[in-house]
Scaffold this active site. Structure first.
Site, mmCIF file in Angstrom:
data_model
loop_
_atom_site.group_PDB
_atom_site.id
_atom_site.type_symbol
_atom_site.label_atom_id
_atom_site.label_comp_id
_atom_site.label_asym_id
_atom_site.label_seq_id
_atom_site.Cartn_x
_atom_site.Cartn_y
_atom_site.Cartn_z
ATOM 1 N N GLY A 1 0.787 -1.224 0.000
ATOM 2 C CA GLY A 1 0.000 0.000 0.000
ATOM 3 C C GLY A 1 0.819 1.274 0.000
ATOM 4 O O GLY A 1 0.263 2.367 0.095
ATOM 5 N N GLU B 1 5.384 -5.998 1.589
ATOM 6 C CA GLU B 1 4.697 -6.527 0.400
ATOM 7 C C GLU B 1 4.354 -5.405 -0.572
ATOM 8 O O GLU B 1 3.189 -5.163 -0.870
ATOM 9 C CB GLU B 1 3.404 -7.238 0.829
ATOM 10 C CG GLU B 1 3.603 -8.358 1.824
ATOM 11 C CD GLU B 1 2.295 -8.861 2.435
ATOM 12 O OE1 GLU B 1 1.234 -8.225 2.200
ATOM 13 O OE2 GLU B 1 2.327 -9.858 3.137
ATOM 14 N N PRO B 2 5.357 -4.697 -1.068
ATOM 15 C CA PRO B 2 5.051 -3.576 -1.963
ATOM 16 C C PRO B 2 4.600 -4.066 -3.335
ATOM 17 O O PRO B 2 5.138 -5.032 -3.860
ATOM 18 C CB PRO B 2 6.390 -2.845 -2.071
ATOM 19 C CG PRO B 2 7.411 -3.906 -1.856
ATOM 20 C CD PRO B 2 6.806 -4.904 -0.899
ATOM 21 N N ARG C 1 -8.656 1.119 -14.194
ATOM 22 C CA ARG C 1 -8.492 1.916 -12.972
ATOM 23 C C ARG C 1 -9.295 3.224 -12.940
ATOM 24 O O ARG C 1 -9.905 3.538 -11.918
ATOM 25 C CB ARG C 1 -7.014 2.198 -12.707
ATOM 26 C CG ARG C 1 -6.240 0.977 -12.212
ATOM 27 C CD ARG C 1 -4.757 1.278 -12.015
ATOM 28 N NE ARG C 1 -4.523 2.587 -11.443
ATOM 29 C CZ ARG C 1 -4.615 2.877 -10.150
ATOM 30 N NH1 ARG C 1 -4.878 1.946 -9.282
ATOM 31 N NH2 ARG C 1 -4.422 4.105 -9.721
ATOM 32 N N TYR D 1 -11.735 2.992 -9.869
ATOM 33 C CA TYR D 1 -11.313 3.755 -8.676
ATOM 34 C C TYR D 1 -11.329 5.256 -8.894
ATOM 35 O O TYR D 1 -10.815 5.993 -8.060
ATOM 36 C CB TYR D 1 -9.875 3.391 -8.300
ATOM 37 C CG TYR D 1 -9.581 1.939 -8.090
ATOM 38 C CD1 TYR D 1 -10.282 1.194 -7.140
ATOM 39 C CD2 TYR D 1 -8.568 1.316 -8.803
ATOM 40 C CE1 TYR D 1 -9.982 -0.134 -6.932
ATOM 41 C CE2 TYR D 1 -8.261 -0.019 -8.593
ATOM 42 C CZ TYR D 1 -8.978 -0.735 -7.659
ATOM 43 O OH TYR D 1 -8.668 -2.048 -7.447
ATOM 44 N N CYS E 1 -18.790 -0.029 -25.161
ATOM 45 C CA CYS E 1 -20.177 0.405 -24.984
ATOM 46 C C CYS E 1 -20.542 0.559 -23.513
ATOM 47 O O CYS E 1 -21.421 -0.145 -22.999
ATOM 48 C CB CYS E 1 -21.113 -0.602 -25.644
ATOM 49 S SG CYS E 1 -20.589 -1.007 -27.307
ATOM 50 N N GLU E 2 -19.839 1.432 -22.811
ATOM 51 C CA GLU E 2 -20.143 1.728 -21.413
ATOM 52 C C GLU E 2 -19.803 3.199 -21.190
ATOM 53 O O GLU E 2 -18.743 3.653 -21.635
ATOM 54 C CB GLU E 2 -19.252 0.911 -20.452
ATOM 55 C CG GLU E 2 -19.350 -0.586 -20.558
ATOM 56 C CD GLU E 2 -20.551 -1.172 -19.823
ATOM 57 O OE1 GLU E 2 -21.199 -0.439 -19.033
ATOM 58 O OE2 GLU E 2 -20.838 -2.355 -20.055
ATOM 59 N N TYR F 1 -1.804 -2.795 -11.418
ATOM 60 C CA TYR F 1 -3.257 -2.976 -11.579
ATOM 61 C C TYR F 1 -3.724 -2.447 -12.941
ATOM 62 O O TYR F 1 -4.817 -1.916 -13.076
ATOM 63 C CB TYR F 1 -4.017 -2.325 -10.403
ATOM 64 C CG TYR F 1 -3.441 -2.765 -9.086
ATOM 65 C CD1 TYR F 1 -3.689 -4.046 -8.621
ATOM 66 C CD2 TYR F 1 -2.589 -1.942 -8.347
ATOM 67 C CE1 TYR F 1 -3.109 -4.498 -7.440
ATOM 68 C CE2 TYR F 1 -2.007 -2.383 -7.165
ATOM 69 C CZ TYR F 1 -2.270 -3.660 -6.718
ATOM 70 O OH TYR F 1 -1.697 -4.113 -5.571
HETATM 71 C C1 LIG Z 1 -2.689 -5.835 -2.712
HETATM 72 C C2 LIG Z 1 -1.844 -6.209 -1.550
HETATM 73 C C3 LIG Z 1 -0.517 -5.760 -1.469
HETATM 74 C C4 LIG Z 1 0.096 -4.796 -2.457
HETATM 75 O O1 LIG Z 1 -0.526 -3.547 -2.383
HETATM 76 P P1 LIG Z 1 0.083 -2.272 -3.143
HETATM 77 O O2 LIG Z 1 -0.906 -1.213 -2.855
HETATM 78 O O3 LIG Z 1 0.148 -2.598 -4.581
HETATM 79 O O4 LIG Z 1 1.419 -2.002 -2.546
HETATM 80 C C5 LIG Z 1 0.237 -6.218 -0.419
HETATM 81 N N1 LIG Z 1 -0.274 -7.042 0.527
HETATM 82 C C6 LIG Z 1 -1.567 -7.470 0.476
HETATM 83 C C7 LIG Z 1 -2.069 -8.355 1.550
HETATM 84 C C8 LIG Z 1 -2.382 -7.065 -0.551
HETATM 85 O O5 LIG Z 1 -3.662 -7.468 -0.586
#
Ligand SMILES: *Cc1c(COP(=O)(O)O)cnc(C)c1O
Length: 443
Positions: A257, A291-292, A330, A334, A373-374, A402
């Protein structure tokens, strides 16, 4: 218009190019050393173009920022899972965050180090869990009590041992888009922090699943470091409590995130995060998993699309391009902002040159839309952009994350090609889909 000017001014102040390795030379857009028009001419459009130097640089910056503590970086495959990109990241030392059996397969095919794989997701099936146990992955991120119970059961039945990270929700809301908030209390993800002790008492001594990691994931889009620091500060007392009861907790998984610069280049850098987080973990003698996803890959990708028609309907001007929401969803999903600019512009419209010149000569305000078509098939609304004509190429920036991974065959549109640029070379890393393959699985 406002957002564009801020954007350009900020990124140029900080980096001196449009986005990392994407920059204009003599009015033409280059990805590293490659003129992107050459790619469009050879491969066609729409096409995703990734810069290897950019994603490796982003990974390296995270590795460097956290060098002081034992850190495993697990790139989140769901952000962009092309196997060639995974291979490059694996070689550069990255592990992987997976959310399905399919992503496990991708990681295996990319030659990933299985001990550096974490498996997240609220609905892992037995089949997926067994595949991951057989592969010997590093850690299962556990989203519910029922899932933990099931993992323990499957380990016993199949004679396996593994590690788990309980995902806890420290219940912090913060300023982000409502659709992508996952860290608040009403969510299908994770376990309320108050319940954690009870779960450890009930399950920790199960003999097969070592419960030595605590996982938190904030969701996406944070513009400051504070929510992460608050998360760590909320979780540290929990770690202390668990340790005081004799449970071993040696690692914190801080999820993903971390921001990517979609708009203004004002999101914190890896070093900004590390500066606040590393001392806290060091003091608590905790190792780290990160977890980037998008912070590594978002700005490493652009999508090239060609203008099919211009349409002026009274108040509005439309640029209709050959990419649709099936290629990049996206903006529709979003309301995401993506910088869009033609690949070839006059000298006065090169973004780098516009820092001080805010005049909008040769620009017009347009909606950039796709052919589907949206009504939601759009990439930008009311956007000031240099004038383009039928046949002109435009680049949609920051779509590495994404982007292609969410592509579909909606409207029976073949999935577009992906290209990887490395220095002054490029190669196709995913072929454009053919019509025949659209119906292949229906035979
Ligand atoms: C989607 C996700 C990520 C990666 O998120 P980013 O916003 O792309 O960094 C990492 N960990 C988990 C559990 C996720 O669901």
């Amino acid at each position: 218009m406002e957002i564009f000017i801020d954007y350009v001014r900020e990124i140029l102040r900080q980096r001196g190019s449009v986005i990392d390795s994407f920059s204009y030379k003599n009015g033409k857009l280059f990805a590293e050393g490659v003129d992107v028009e050459a790619i469009a001419n050879q491969v066609g459009t729409p096409v995703y173009i990734y810069s290897k130097a950019t994603f490796l640089d982003h990974l390296k910056k995270i590795q460097t920022a956290y060098a002081d503590i034992d850190t495993t970086i697990c790139y989140s495959i769901k952000a962009c899972g092309n196997i060639h990109i995974l291979k490059d990241l694996a070689v550069a030392g990255s592990g992987f965050d997976i959310v399905s059996g399919g992503e496990l397969y991708r990681a295996q095919q990319a030659g990933a180090d299985m001990s550096k794989i974490v498996f997240a997701g609220v609905g892992k099936t037995d089949a997926e869990i067994i595949e991951a146990l057989d592969a010997g992955i590093g850690c299962f991120n556990i989203e519910s009590e029922a899932e933990l119970e099931n993992l323990i059961k499957l380990c016993k039945v199949h004679g396996k041992t593994t590690k788990s990270a309980l995902r806890v929700n420290p219940d912090i809301n913060y300023d982000t888009h409502k659709y992508i908030t996952t860290g608040v209390k009403e969510t299908k993800f994770g376990i309320d922090i108050e319940r954690t002790l009870k779960i450890y008492d009930k399950y920790a001594n199960n003999g097969v699943v070592e419960m030595s990691v605590i996982h938190v994931h904030l969701g996406s889009g944070g513009k400051t470091v504070d929510p992460y620091v608050n998360y760590v500060k909320k979780v540290l007392p929990l770690v202390e409590d668990l340790r005081s009861k004799g449970y071993t907790i040696d690692k914190l998984d801080l999820g993903g995130g971390y921001g990517a610069d979609y708009e203004t280049a004002t999101v914190p850098s890896a070093a900004d995060y590390a500066e606040r987080i590393v001392p806290l973990l060091k003091a608590a003698n905790l190792k780290l998993i990160l977890e980037p996803g998008k912070s590594i890959i978002a700005n490493a990708g652009i999508m090239l699309t060609r203008t099919v028609f211009k349409k002026s309907g009274g108040e509005k001007n439309f640029v209709i391009v050959d990419a649709g929401m099936n290629d990049l969803i996206r903006p529709c999903l979003y309301e995401a902002f993506h910088f869009i600019w033609p690949t070839r512009v006059g000298e006065n419209l090169v973004p780098e040159k516009r820092v001080n010149g805010l005049e909008m000569d040769n620009t017009e305000v347009v909606d950039v839309v796709g052919p589907i078509c949206e009504a939601t098939d759009y990439f930008a609304k009311n956007r000031a952009m240099p004038m383009v004509e039928r046949g002109d190429l435009v680049a949609v920036f920051s779509v590495g994350a994404y982007g292609f991974t969410m592509a579909s065959n909606y409207n029976a549109r073949p999935m577009c090609a992906e290209v990887l640029v490395d220095g002054d070379q490029f190669r196709i890393i995913r072929k454009r889909q053919t019509y025949e393959s659209l119906i292949e699985m229906e035979k």
